[in-house]
Design an enzyme around this catalytic site. Sequence first.
Site, mmCIF file in Angstrom:
data_model
loop_
_atom_site.group_PDB
_atom_site.id
_atom_site.type_symbol
_atom_site.label_atom_id
_atom_site.label_comp_id
_atom_site.label_asym_id
_atom_site.label_seq_id
_atom_site.Cartn_x
_atom_site.Cartn_y
_atom_site.Cartn_z
ATOM 1 N N LYS A 58 69.640 25.497 73.710
ATOM 2 C CA LYS A 58 68.175 25.616 73.753
ATOM 3 C C LYS A 58 67.758 27.023 74.163
ATOM 4 N N ALA A 191 76.342 18.880 58.560
ATOM 5 C CA ALA A 191 74.889 19.052 58.728
ATOM 6 C C ALA A 191 74.360 18.036 59.722
ATOM 7 N N GLY A 192 75.045 17.923 60.872
ATOM 8 C CA GLY A 192 74.568 17.044 61.945
ATOM 9 C C GLY A 192 73.730 17.866 62.913
ATOM 10 N N VAL A 193 73.673 17.380 64.145
ATOM 11 C CA VAL A 193 72.764 18.005 65.110
ATOM 12 C C VAL A 193 73.211 19.422 65.469
ATOM 13 N N SER A 278 81.242 21.692 62.950
ATOM 14 C CA SER A 278 80.485 20.747 63.796
ATOM 15 C C SER A 278 80.482 19.404 63.078
ATOM 16 N N ASP A 321 79.669 10.297 77.186
ATOM 17 C CA ASP A 321 80.311 10.556 75.894
ATOM 18 C C ASP A 321 81.685 9.902 75.765
ATOM 19 N N HIS A 453 41.872 16.558 74.111
ATOM 20 C CA HIS A 453 41.530 17.320 72.906
ATOM 21 C C HIS A 453 41.339 18.790 73.269
HETATM 22 P P1 FAD Z 1 80.329 16.105 79.553
HETATM 23 O O1 FAD Z 1 79.033 16.799 79.616
HETATM 24 O O2 FAD Z 1 81.255 16.429 78.466
HETATM 25 O O3 FAD Z 1 81.042 16.382 80.946
HETATM 26 C C1 FAD Z 1 82.328 15.936 81.246
HETATM 27 C C2 FAD Z 1 82.899 16.823 82.330
HETATM 28 O O4 FAD Z 1 84.104 16.247 82.802
HETATM 29 C C3 FAD Z 1 83.271 18.223 81.832
HETATM 30 O O5 FAD Z 1 82.892 19.187 82.764
HETATM 31 C C4 FAD Z 1 84.801 18.155 81.709
HETATM 32 O O6 FAD Z 1 85.426 19.407 81.809
HETATM 33 C C5 FAD Z 1 85.116 17.262 82.902
HETATM 34 N N1 FAD Z 1 86.423 16.608 82.848
HETATM 35 C C6 FAD Z 1 87.029 16.035 81.783
HETATM 36 N N2 FAD Z 1 88.218 15.477 82.166
HETATM 37 C C7 FAD Z 1 88.328 15.738 83.503
HETATM 38 C C8 FAD Z 1 89.312 15.413 84.474
HETATM 39 N N3 FAD Z 1 90.393 14.685 84.174
HETATM 40 N N4 FAD Z 1 89.117 15.856 85.750
HETATM 41 C C9 FAD Z 1 87.998 16.580 86.076
HETATM 42 N N5 FAD Z 1 87.037 16.881 85.205
HETATM 43 C C10 FAD Z 1 87.197 16.459 83.934
HETATM 44 N N6 FAD Z 1 72.602 16.084 74.217
HETATM 45 C C11 FAD Z 1 71.286 15.911 74.439
HETATM 46 O O7 FAD Z 1 70.887 14.851 74.907
HETATM 47 N N7 FAD Z 1 70.384 16.903 74.160
HETATM 48 C C12 FAD Z 1 70.771 18.085 73.633
HETATM 49 O O8 FAD Z 1 69.946 18.955 73.394
HETATM 50 C C13 FAD Z 1 72.145 18.296 73.376
HETATM 51 N N8 FAD Z 1 72.570 19.459 72.860
HETATM 52 C C14 FAD Z 1 73.906 19.635 72.620
HETATM 53 C C15 FAD Z 1 74.308 20.821 72.027
HETATM 54 C C16 FAD Z 1 75.645 21.026 71.736
HETATM 55 C C17 FAD Z 1 76.074 22.319 71.098
HETATM 56 C C18 FAD Z 1 76.595 20.018 72.069
HETATM 57 C C19 FAD Z 1 78.036 20.227 71.801
HETATM 58 C C20 FAD Z 1 76.196 18.839 72.649
HETATM 59 C C21 FAD Z 1 74.839 18.628 72.929
HETATM 60 N N9 FAD Z 1 74.384 17.442 73.485
HETATM 61 C C22 FAD Z 1 73.048 17.251 73.701
HETATM 62 C C23 FAD Z 1 75.317 16.352 73.863
HETATM 63 C C24 FAD Z 1 75.567 16.395 75.393
HETATM 64 O O9 FAD Z 1 76.087 17.665 75.721
HETATM 65 C C25 FAD Z 1 76.544 15.311 75.784
HETATM 66 O O10 FAD Z 1 76.097 14.055 75.315
HETATM 67 C C26 FAD Z 1 76.672 15.244 77.305
HETATM 68 O O11 FAD Z 1 77.133 16.468 77.813
HETATM 69 C C27 FAD Z 1 77.628 14.135 77.721
HETATM 70 O O12 FAD Z 1 77.688 14.096 79.102
HETATM 71 P P2 FAD Z 1 78.962 13.520 79.876
HETATM 72 O O13 FAD Z 1 78.616 13.621 81.326
HETATM 73 O O14 FAD Z 1 79.347 12.228 79.337
HETATM 74 O O15 FAD Z 1 80.162 14.525 79.526
HETATM 75 P P1 NAI Z 2 77.091 14.834 64.345
HETATM 76 O O1 NAI Z 2 77.714 13.513 64.360
HETATM 77 O O2 NAI Z 2 75.661 14.971 64.725
HETATM 78 O O3 NAI Z 2 77.216 15.488 62.890
HETATM 79 C C1 NAI Z 2 78.438 15.694 62.267
HETATM 80 C C2 NAI Z 2 78.189 15.842 60.785
HETATM 81 O O4 NAI Z 2 79.379 16.292 60.180
HETATM 82 C C3 NAI Z 2 77.818 14.530 60.115
HETATM 83 O O5 NAI Z 2 76.675 14.713 59.304
HETATM 84 C C4 NAI Z 2 79.056 14.160 59.309
HETATM 85 O O6 NAI Z 2 78.762 13.424 58.155
HETATM 86 C C5 NAI Z 2 79.600 15.540 58.998
HETATM 87 N N1 NAI Z 2 81.040 15.565 58.723
HETATM 88 C C6 NAI Z 2 82.020 14.865 59.321
HETATM 89 N N2 NAI Z 2 83.235 15.204 58.807
HETATM 90 C C7 NAI Z 2 82.996 16.159 57.873
HETATM 91 C C8 NAI Z 2 83.826 16.902 57.005
HETATM 92 N N3 NAI Z 2 85.139 16.754 57.012
HETATM 93 N N4 NAI Z 2 83.257 17.791 56.173
HETATM 94 C C9 NAI Z 2 81.911 17.970 56.145
HETATM 95 N N5 NAI Z 2 81.068 17.271 56.950
HETATM 96 C C10 NAI Z 2 81.593 16.390 57.815
HETATM 97 O O7 NAI Z 2 78.027 15.747 65.264
HETATM 98 P P2 NAI Z 2 77.818 17.207 65.826
HETATM 99 O O8 NAI Z 2 76.720 17.893 65.112
HETATM 100 O O9 NAI Z 2 79.160 17.808 65.874
HETATM 101 O O10 NAI Z 2 77.341 16.916 67.303
HETATM 102 C C11 NAI Z 2 78.164 16.182 68.210
HETATM 103 C C12 NAI Z 2 77.347 15.351 69.133
HETATM 104 O O11 NAI Z 2 76.609 16.160 70.008
HETATM 105 C C13 NAI Z 2 76.372 14.471 68.390
HETATM 106 O O12 NAI Z 2 76.809 13.155 68.514
HETATM 107 C C14 NAI Z 2 75.063 14.644 69.067
HETATM 108 O O13 NAI Z 2 74.603 13.433 69.590
HETATM 109 C C15 NAI Z 2 75.328 15.611 70.204
HETATM 110 N N6 NAI Z 2 74.322 16.664 70.120
HETATM 111 C C16 NAI Z 2 73.041 16.371 70.435
HETATM 112 C C17 NAI Z 2 72.056 17.310 70.318
HETATM 113 C C18 NAI Z 2 70.663 16.928 70.612
HETATM 114 O O14 NAI Z 2 70.452 15.872 71.176
HETATM 115 N N7 NAI Z 2 69.688 17.737 70.248
HETATM 116 C C19 NAI Z 2 72.340 18.677 69.893
HETATM 117 C C20 NAI Z 2 73.730 18.864 69.529
HETATM 118 C C21 NAI Z 2 74.664 17.887 69.673
#
Ligand code: FAD
Ligand code: NAI
Length: 474
Positions: A58, A191-193, A278, A321, A453
């Site tokens: 963000k 073309a996911g998130v 991704s 997750d 408004h």
């Molecule tokens: P995580 O955030 O993955 O945290 C797990 C933690 O546990 C990590 O620090 C890891 O290193 C640690 N860990 C793992 N194994 C061990 C171990 N054995 N001992 C100690 N520590 C350990 N979600 C949204 O809702 N809004 C968004 O805008 C959004 N944007 C995103 C953008 C990107 C690029 C990505 C990749 C994801 C995004 N997400 C977003 C998804 C969001 O980041 C995850 O859903 C969220 O972080 C999950 O939280 P969690 O606590 O389950 O795990």
């Molecule tokens: P995603 O599940 O959103 O999208 C992955 C995309 O890749 C899908 O459209 C899928 O059909 C495609 N795909 C899968 N295999 C493929 C292949 N071999 N070749 C071409 N396309 C393929 O997963 P993404 O974008 O990696 O994000 C991971 C997670 O992080 C998501 O589950 C999402 O919930 C979370 N996230 C959330 C955000 C938010 O809330 N704004 C922002 C970014 C991530």
Amino acid sequence: MAEQFDVVVIGAGPGGYIAAIRAAQLGFRTACVDDWTMADGKPAPGGTCTNVGCIPSKALLQSSEHFEHAGHAFAEHGIDVKGLAIDVTRMLARKDKVVRQNNDGILYLFKKNKVAFHSGTGSFAGGAPGAWQIMVEGSGAASLVAKHVIVATGSKPRALPGAPFDNKLVLDNDGALAIPEVPRKLGVIGAGVVGLEMGSVWRRLGAEVAILEALPVFLSAADEQVAKEAWKLFAKQGLAIELGIKITKVVAAKDIAVEYDDVQGKKRSARFDKLIVSIGRLPHTSGLGADVVGLELDERGFVAVDGDCKTNLDGVWAIGDVVRGPMLAHKAEEEGVAVAERIAGQHGHVDFNTVPWVIYTSPEIAWVGQTEQQLKAAGAAYRAGMFPFSANGRARALGDTRGFVKFLADAETDRILGLHAIGPMVSELVSEGVVAMEFGAASEDIARICHAHPSLSEAVKEAALAVDKRTLNL
Ligand code: FAD
Ligand code: NAI
């Protein structure tokens, strides 16, 4: 000598750190273990979300949007900008600072709530219900014993077979957030998130972006009408998205050569300076010692849990997750709070039907509840009401009239079944739908509530009025 705790949380992402704080608030002696560190070795709690996910993405979306506005939108307001340039190093440094502020904020919250934080990898070393043993290896090395363990170890990016991440040419989300200069040609697989958000960042900064998606439909989880509008608007922005492809080969040398079959099965190829992969994420359970205590994983590697986030082991819970359900930070947080409250004998509850989704593209996409195609498939009788931002005064003043808000309501009872939106700041507007659904509201309720408004939220009220075919401003 092992330290005794009521609750030990493994992982300090949004699921884990929030669970630890809530457990401490409820009076439990609580520890949280996390292994994420900064390049300088300092602990960096906050997990994927804080370090390489929600927060830094963000920050870059904001920086790149400012750049795009300065280049394309300011002139209309009579503001001339000369010598516009992007300093990527400074932009990335700002993003790192925002991340660090969040890491520090979590460390502060741990202190304030008396959560014992251990920096290091936590794993099950043995034990039994009532006394699970957790070993921590790292700078916060320790031996802990806990009555309850909450596994919140999150997820990790999925690599494309034959194209391992090197974060130089083939980038995961971490690499995608740290490209040192704007690539000329950026390829994105999926073309996911992540693909749409990160593709948007680098396109706004000047990269030519091509997104290759395996599915033949665009944004299949979103409402079809929203996905259709998004497709049109993204194409206009120059995001080249190709659907229904199958990657056959990726060769990373000086640049990246990608070979694929297109939707008609024709052999195609493309070259990129950088490639973001991704294609979804995998549960992170390596190093957890699940096998030591017999913690059950499902066939896809997620920690197996029931509806209450209970695992097969008494007193061991899992959230976020690393378990089934959407991979979203706020879903992880809600599960964390609910589990802490269940441990305290309360009735923690997460309603999966009211978990909002947001995609932070421009325009933003947000929704809660069921889509129109889901209702049709279920044979549900519903009414839809839609209001475009082009008829909203605040959107006109903002200079962003793209998109619309749409309500779906039960045809008989008028109960709101879903809210779907694409447009300016819909990440904020979707909350109104969430609250309405949580309170079992009807579209008539929203239609009769006074909205400020001029505000974008008036589009929500007007969409509710549209369910009953009585919009006032259209
Ligand atoms: P995580 O955030 O993955 O945290 C797990 C933690 O546990 C990590 O620090 C890891 O290193 C640690 N860990 C793992 N194994 C061990 C171990 N054995 N001992 C100690 N520590 C350990 N979600 C949204 O809702 N809004 C968004 O805008 C959004 N944007 C995103 C953008 C990107 C690029 C990505 C990749 C994801 C995004 N997400 C977003 C998804 C969001 O980041 C995850 O859903 C969220 O972080 C999950 O939280 P969690 O606590 O389950 O795990
Ligand atoms: P995603 O599940 O959103 O999208 C992955 C995309 O890749 C899908 O459209 C899928 O059909 C495609 N795909 C899968 N295999 C493929 C292949 N071999 N070749 C071409 N396309 C393929 O997963 P993404 O974008 O990696 O994000 C991971 C997670 O992080 C998501 O589950 C999402 O919930 C979370 N996230 C959330 C955000 C938010 O809330 N704004 C922002 C970014 C991530």
